[in-house]
Structure formats: C-alpha cells, structure tokens
Write a protein that holds these residues in place. Sequence first.
Motif, short mmCIF file in Angstrom:
data_model
loop_
_atom_site.label_atom_id
_atom_site.label_comp_id
_atom_site.label_asym_id
_atom_site.label_seq_id
_atom_site.Cartn_x
_atom_site.Cartn_y
_atom_site.Cartn_z
N ARG A 54 -67.13 -18.03 -25.09
CA ARG A 54 -68.31 -18.58 -25.76
C ARG A 54 -68.21 -18.41 -27.28
O ARG A 54 -68.67 -19.26 -28.04
CB ARG A 54 -69.54 -17.84 -25.21
CG ARG A 54 -70.86 -18.26 -25.75
CD ARG A 54 -71.25 -19.67 -25.28
NE ARG A 54 -72.53 -20.07 -25.83
CZ ARG A 54 -72.72 -20.38 -27.10
NH1 ARG A 54 -71.73 -20.32 -27.94
NH2 ARG A 54 -73.92 -20.72 -27.51
N LYS A 100 -65.93 -13.87 -20.73
CA LYS A 100 -67.07 -14.78 -20.95
C LYS A 100 -67.46 -14.84 -22.42
O LYS A 100 -67.67 -15.91 -22.98
CB LYS A 100 -68.29 -14.26 -20.17
CG LYS A 100 -68.43 -14.84 -18.79
CD LYS A 100 -69.83 -14.53 -18.25
CE LYS A 100 -69.69 -13.84 -16.92
NZ LYS A 100 -70.93 -13.48 -16.25
N TYR A 145 -77.68 -16.42 -27.18
CA TYR A 145 -76.88 -16.51 -25.95
C TYR A 145 -77.35 -15.44 -24.95
O TYR A 145 -77.57 -15.72 -23.77
CB TYR A 145 -75.40 -16.34 -26.30
CG TYR A 145 -74.50 -16.04 -25.13
CD1 TYR A 145 -74.18 -17.03 -24.21
CD2 TYR A 145 -73.96 -14.76 -24.94
CE1 TYR A 145 -73.35 -16.76 -23.12
CE2 TYR A 145 -73.13 -14.49 -23.87
CZ TYR A 145 -72.83 -15.48 -22.96
OH TYR A 145 -72.02 -15.21 -21.89
#
Length: 358
Positions: free
Chosen positions: A339, A335, A298
């Motif tokens: 995720r 964030k 990521y």
Amino acid sequence: MNKQNSQQITVRAPSNIALIKYMGKSDLALNLAASPSLSMTLKDLCTVTELKEIDGPSRIVAELPGGAPSFTTGLSLQVPRLSEKGIHRMLAHVARVQGQAPESFGAFGLKTRQLKGLEIRSANTFPEGTGIASSASSFAAVTLGVAALLAEDLGQFKALYSKNQGFRRSLSQISRQGSGSSCRSFEGPWVAWKDERTWACESKTPELADLVLLVSDAHKEVGSSEAHRRVLESPLWEGRVARVEKRFEELQVQLRQGDLRAAALLSWQEAWEMHSLFHTAREPFTYWAPQSMEILKYFSEVLRTDAHPPIVTMDAGPNLHVLVPVADEAAWTRKITERFPGLRILRDHCGTGAEIVL
Ligand code: PMV
C-alpha cells in the motif's frame, strides 16, 4: 565479595511504546504525570551505553560505545547529536543517580562505593527525536549504568537487579525524574506507571511485534517537555485525566483477557486524543507529516473492516507504530509495503527491559 575497583560497564535499555499516553505533568519537581500510562517495552529499538570511571568530572563523548551487542533486526547503532541542553540534562541525571541510588541500595542491603567522574558513550539503534522515545531508552540506560558502577559488589547488584522487582522499580523511580517515560523501560512486556509506582501488567496477548512506519526521521520541532506544558492549555484538557484513568483500567482488563481488537480501538482513540491536544493547544503544533495522515486514513479503514486489526498508535512524532502478533508480522509488513511502496519500516519485538551487557 566481588569488590569493584576502577570500573567500566556496558548496558542497554529499550524504548517503550505507550498505548495509554503520558502527556501533561502534575508535579514538575518530582516529574510526575498528570495521568497514568501503560506501554509495551521494546527490545532492539534501544540505547547502548558504555560508562567508564575517570578522574575528572563526568562527561559525554559523542562516540560509539564499546562492548555493543549485535541486533537481530538489522538495526545498527547511531550516535545521537546532543544539544548543550541535552548534555546538561543527562549530566544532571548522572548526579541525581549518584545522589539517590545509595538510599535505594541501603533498603536492599547493597553497599555503595565512591565513584569519581564518568565518561559516557551512548548510541541508539533508531533516529532520535522522531517519536521513538529515545529519552526513555537513554535515561533508563544511564540510570542502570551509573547505579551498577555505584555498587561496591557488582555481582550482588546484578543478582538483585535480575531477581528483585522491587529493586528494579526503585531504579525506575530515579530514572523517572530524568525522563518520565524511561520509568517504563525497566521491565516488560507490559508496564503501567501511576504516580510514583510502576508495575508489570498481566497479559494473555500473544507476543507482539512493533512495526515502526518511518515517515520521517527529521528531528521534531517541539520536544516532549514543551508538549507536556502546552497540552494543559488546550480546551480538550478538561476531562482528560478522568478519560485516561478509565482507558487505563480498561486496557489492563483487555490485556488480561487477550482482547487485541478492543485494545486496538482504545489505543487508536487514545493516540488521536493526545494528538488532538497538540492540535488544539493555545500554542498549537502538530507532529503529523502528510504521509502520516495518509497512513492514518488507511488504518481507520482497517480498524472498521478487519476482524483482527493491529494496535496502531503514534508518539510525539510523525511515525506510526503498528503492533501485531509476531505470527502476523510478515503478512502485515507485506500489506503495508504494497500500500505504501518505499516506506521504511523498523521492526522490533516486545522485550523485558534494561539490562547489563558487559
Ligand atoms: O518521557 P517524556 O517526557 O519524553 O514524554 C514522553 C511522552 C510520550 O512519548 C509522547 C508518551 C509516552 O507515554 O511515552
């Protein structure tokens, strides 16, 4: 003069997170690193240690320290489970500080008092052995605590410690012999260590937060002493010292210029290189867990696409450290949580190093 009789003291010392890693030793007796390193000192991810003078030989007691401060980040103290070897190593360090501090005191006009044994209670605000450098914080705390009790005049010790960087650094040198990375936990926020010296680095970066993505809190299987030995037998070790020295210089420039984007890429490359050394040693090993890899994937995307990527690094453990400006901390937490739902995040900020609490 504020002479100490039989005394006790409580100190706290933070962990630190290295962007340029200390990995591999050049001198085992002095515990010197093969290459320079540079880290950010943390604040509440720390060890709190209470030291009490006793009549018998020094001992470590697995209980919470008294006089512990409270923490702003929702962290609470946990007593680490120390192995026999760990206890022996810490007590040897106590003796080292007792042996070496008087010389350092002399150089700063401080008198030493006779110290009998010590009873030591320590606890961390984070799980030990998971790549949050508990050895850095615990050895820095014990070094400061023992040194403070050795001073004939505690008031004079405190004044010197708070005002004189040279004095702080002389204690940091003693601490380094017990645990290398602990020498960077005596000042902050940015601290460099090269050979026997440590110093504070100039920086124009905004104040940073460290989001520790806690993939696992299982105790690591390969300790850092073993890792320092094994990396020397990786084919990637060749050229490592020169590469680190170059990154070390570059990062200092980036910090001076406040160039977080450049620091993010450089820190990423450095962390991957250290872990590649682990993966390619003659006795290979890894600290990565499956989720570490998912998160690394990521952030490799983030590094390529985001205009202001965080500094992402890993220590000797499966967890990731994500350094972001304090102003962006909430947004990044959101964030990351979106995720990776359910991922535990420990949060801390940069700090100024080991201190006396009480
Ligand atoms: O201080 P030690 O021997 O526990 O080594 C620490 C090594 C790393 O945490 C992996 C890197 C560093 O510079 O802190």
